[in-house]
Design an enzyme around this catalytic site. Structure first.
Site, PDB file in Angstrom:
ATOM      1  N   ASP A   1      36.159  41.098  48.868  1.00 32.94           N
ATOM      2  CA  ASP A   1      35.348  41.168  47.660  1.00 32.94           C
ATOM      3  C   ASP A   1      33.888  41.216  48.099  1.00 32.94           C
ATOM      4  O   ASP A   1      33.507  40.604  49.095  1.00 32.94           O
ATOM      5  CB  ASP A   1      35.620  39.925  46.796  1.00 32.94           C
ATOM      6  N   SER A   2      33.067  41.928  47.369  1.00 29.31           N
ATOM      7  CA  SER A   2      31.684  42.150  47.794  1.00 29.31           C
ATOM      8  C   SER A   2      30.768  40.954  47.568  1.00 29.31           C
ATOM      9  O   SER A   2      29.672  40.896  48.110  1.00 29.31           O
ATOM     10  CB  SER A   2      31.106  43.337  47.027  1.00 29.31           C
ATOM     11  N   GLY A   3      31.206  40.009  46.746  1.00 24.61           N
ATOM     12  CA  GLY A   3      30.340  38.922  46.311  1.00 24.61           C
ATOM     13  C   GLY A   3      29.905  39.076  44.866  1.00 24.61           C
ATOM     14  O   GLY A   3      29.278  38.185  44.293  1.00 24.61           O
ATOM     15  N   GLY A   4      30.264  40.226  44.252  1.00 24.46           N
ATOM     16  CA  GLY A   4      29.867  40.467  42.871  1.00 24.46           C
ATOM     17  C   GLY A   4      30.435  39.460  41.892  1.00 24.46           C
ATOM     18  O   GLY A   4      29.768  39.065  40.932  1.00 24.46           O
ATOM     19  N   PHE A   5      31.674  39.025  42.115  1.00 24.20           N
ATOM     20  CA  PHE A   5      32.297  38.071  41.191  1.00 24.20           C
ATOM     21  C   PHE A   5      31.509  36.769  41.119  1.00 24.20           C
ATOM     22  O   PHE A   5      31.479  36.105  40.082  1.00 24.20           O
ATOM     23  CB  PHE A   5      33.741  37.790  41.608  1.00 24.20           C
TER      24      PHE A   5
ATOM     25  N   ASP B   1      28.753  45.004  42.873  1.00 22.73           N
ATOM     26  CA  ASP B   1      28.568  45.400  41.480  1.00 22.73           C
ATOM     27  C   ASP B   1      27.856  44.291  40.728  1.00 22.73           C
ATOM     28  O   ASP B   1      27.846  43.134  41.147  1.00 22.73           O
ATOM     29  CB  ASP B   1      29.899  45.739  40.807  1.00 22.73           C
TER      30      ASP B   1
ATOM     31  N   GLN C   1      32.880  49.355  35.888  1.00 27.15           N
ATOM     32  CA  GLN C   1      32.433  48.318  34.962  1.00 27.15           C
ATOM     33  C   GLN C   1      32.230  48.915  33.575  1.00 27.15           C
ATOM     34  O   GLN C   1      32.561  50.059  33.331  1.00 27.15           O
ATOM     35  CB  GLN C   1      31.152  47.655  35.489  1.00 27.15           C
TER      36      GLN C   1
ATOM     37  N   GLY D   1      35.550  43.479  35.985  1.00 22.61           N
ATOM     38  CA  GLY D   1      34.994  42.950  34.749  1.00 22.61           C
ATOM     39  C   GLY D   1      36.008  42.515  33.715  1.00 22.61           C
ATOM     40  O   GLY D   1      35.662  42.344  32.545  1.00 22.61           O
TER      41      GLY D   1
ATOM     42  N   ASP E   1      44.952  41.281  42.725  1.00 23.84           N
ATOM     43  CA  ASP E   1      44.751  40.024  43.447  1.00 23.84           C
ATOM     44  C   ASP E   1      44.452  38.919  42.450  1.00 23.84           C
ATOM     45  O   ASP E   1      43.968  39.175  41.339  1.00 23.84           O
ATOM     46  CB  ASP E   1      43.571  40.131  44.419  1.00 23.84           C
TER      47      ASP E   1
ATOM     48  N   CYS F   1      62.752  32.630  49.927  1.00 24.35           N
ATOM     49  CA  CYS F   1      61.642  31.957  50.604  1.00 24.35           C
ATOM     50  C   CYS F   1      62.159  30.768  51.419  1.00 24.35           C
ATOM     51  O   CYS F   1      63.217  30.209  51.116  1.00 24.35           O
ATOM     52  CB  CYS F   1      60.588  31.493  49.593  1.00 24.35           C
TER      53      CYS F   1
ATOM     54  N   CYS G   1      63.194  27.566  49.316  1.00 23.95           N
ATOM     55  CA  CYS G   1      64.465  27.630  48.589  1.00 23.95           C
ATOM     56  C   CYS G   1      65.644  27.816  49.549  1.00 23.95           C
ATOM     57  O   CYS G   1      66.701  27.188  49.376  1.00 23.95           O
ATOM     58  CB  CYS G   1      64.431  28.762  47.569  1.00 23.95           C
TER      59      CYS G   1
ATOM     60  N   HIS H   1      56.736  29.422  48.242  1.00 19.27           N
ATOM     61  CA  HIS H   1      57.632  29.977  47.225  1.00 19.27           C
ATOM     62  C   HIS H   1      56.888  30.929  46.291  1.00 19.27           C
ATOM     63  O   HIS H   1      57.377  32.035  45.993  1.00 19.27           O
ATOM     64  CB  HIS H   1      58.279  28.861  46.403  1.00 19.27           C
TER      65      HIS H   1
END
Length: 414
Positions: free
Chosen positions: A91-95, A145, A191, A220, A270, A310, A313, A339
């Site tokens: 992630d670019s850091g925009g979030f 962004d 966006q 967004g 994600d 998994c 389980c 799991h």
């Protein structure tokens, strides 16, 4: 990047794709777990890889703060630093413009952050974001962004959309002059908030730059907006984005959301949801989330899901044992995290198999009936899937549920 569409659903817009990156092949559609600080909480890289995960996410903003670019440059990038041999997306850091908004001031130059650790100012420009991601060495890197909350209205939404286009141009220039285009693949981020007209303007501009980007993300969203609006924006974007580029819906993690997005033509998603909810003692299953903190599990010797492959389980770890230690001992969070990651992988892997075998609509009907048949179908899911030719209501007597319809266990009576 080598990107190839292998199969398409005969009814919906779902597809199976083969994406070859510098650290191997990732089959799409896929879910990417989030290793914000360079690690999936509670798991080693070897454990994550053993679960069949081939692509996970790191966060540019956080890795820039700690351990810092000097350390990453010295060690040769984040793959070596965290001992991860498969593909990475950053992630670019925009979030963080939204999640850490009280620490942030946005200008045309970039985002001025006050470090949440020591208060020191950090200027993140589009060029700096790309340079940091070059040091991290991720196989897929995201443009910086200008992100606003999905609930924002007014002129700030248009401002952020237009700025995101201008910042994309700056990211492209920085990336192209670095000489790293053959190793790292830049994705643009669409966006425009919840305004279809703004989304179309952004799509127009970013599709014009198709030859200079490797893929596209839909940003967004997943910020509290109504689900009936969420899916319409996803569909609008997925319908228009180029078919020969991967499409990535950011911040999507609930199983029903994932499958709706896949049906609408999304390839990647994600979210922190499966790992974070594991630490709260909730296991994800094909019948819905299982709240292991509830007293009804005190004496249950069943595993979370007897059909789940998994390690948790398959070894026979009981619900009673998990109830005993979950949220108290780290081993409990560890077991449920394993799991939940396998569950997400199964949801998407089963979707790929169904698309390849020409039975994706049947898979959708079966999944939603098993998951929601006892409580009611979320109306937004029904509307979304009808838009691509799948009627969940056909041949079943299941009520419709207004709103998000998220399924959750809150009490022993649930």
């Amino acid at each position: 990047m080598q990107f190839e569409v292998i199969a398409k659903c005969h009814t919906t817009r779902a597809r199976v794709c083969r994406m070859k990156l510098a650290h191997g092949i990732t089959m799409l559609p896929t879910f990417m777990p989030v290793a914000t600080q360079g690690a999936i909480k509670g798991l080693t890289p070897q454990q994550v890889e053993s679960l069949g995960i081939t692509l996970m996410l790191n966060n540019t903003y956080h890795l820039n703060l700690r351990p810092g670019i000097k350390v990453l440059d010295e060690v040769g990038g984040a793959h070596k630093f965290q001992d991860w041999n498969r593909n990475l997306l950053t992630d670019s850091g925009g979030f963080q413009l939204v999640s850490l908004s009280k620490f942030t001031n946005i200008t045309e130059d970039g985002a001025l952050f006050a470090s949440p650790f020591n208060g020191e100012p950090t200027m993140l420009t589009p060029e700096e974001s790309i340079s940091i991601q070059h040091s991290i060495g991720a196989d897929i890197i995201m443009q910086l962004d200008d992100v606003v909350s999905s609930l924002t209205v007014g002129p700030r939404v248009a401002e952020s959309m237009h700025r995101s286009i201008r910042w994309l141009d700056r990211c492209i220039e920085q990336h192209e002059k670095s000489g790293r285009k053959d190793k790292q693949n830049l994705f643009a981020i669409v966006q425009g908030g919840l305004d279809p007209a703004l989304r179309d303007l952004c799509l127009d501009a970013m599709i014009e730059r198709k030859d200079r980007v490797a893929g596209y993300a839909i940003g967004g969203l997943s910020g509290g907006e109504e689900k009936d609006v969420f899916w319409r924006i996803i569909k609008q974007c997925a319908d228009r984005l180029p078919s020969d580029r991967p499409r990535y819906s950011m911040g999507v993690g609930f199983a029903e959301d994932l499958l709706v997005c896949v049906a609408l033509g999304v390839d990647m998603a994600d979210c922190v949801f499966p790992t974070r909810t594991a630490r709260f003692g909730v296991a994800l299953t094909f019948k819905g989330p299982l709240n292991l903190k509830l007293g009804k599990h005190t004496k249950s010797m069943e595993p979370i899901d007897k059909n789940c492959p998994c390690p948790t389980c398959a070894s026979g770890t009981s619900r009673a044992m998990l109830h005993h230690i979950v949220t108290i001992e780290t081993a409990g969070a560890h077991a449920v995290t394993i799991h939940n990651l396998v569950f997400q992988a199964q949801v998407m892997g089963d979707a790929r198999d169904a698309i390849l075998e020409g039975r994706f609509p049947e898979y959708l009907r079966s999944f939603f009936y098993n998951y929601f048949g006892d409580t009611g179908y979320p109306e937004w899911c029904v509307n979304a899937l009808r838009s691509v030719g799948v009627d969940l209501m056909q041949g079943v007597n299941v009520p419709l549920v207004q709103g998000s319809g998220v399924k959750w266990e809150y009490s022993d009576a649930a």
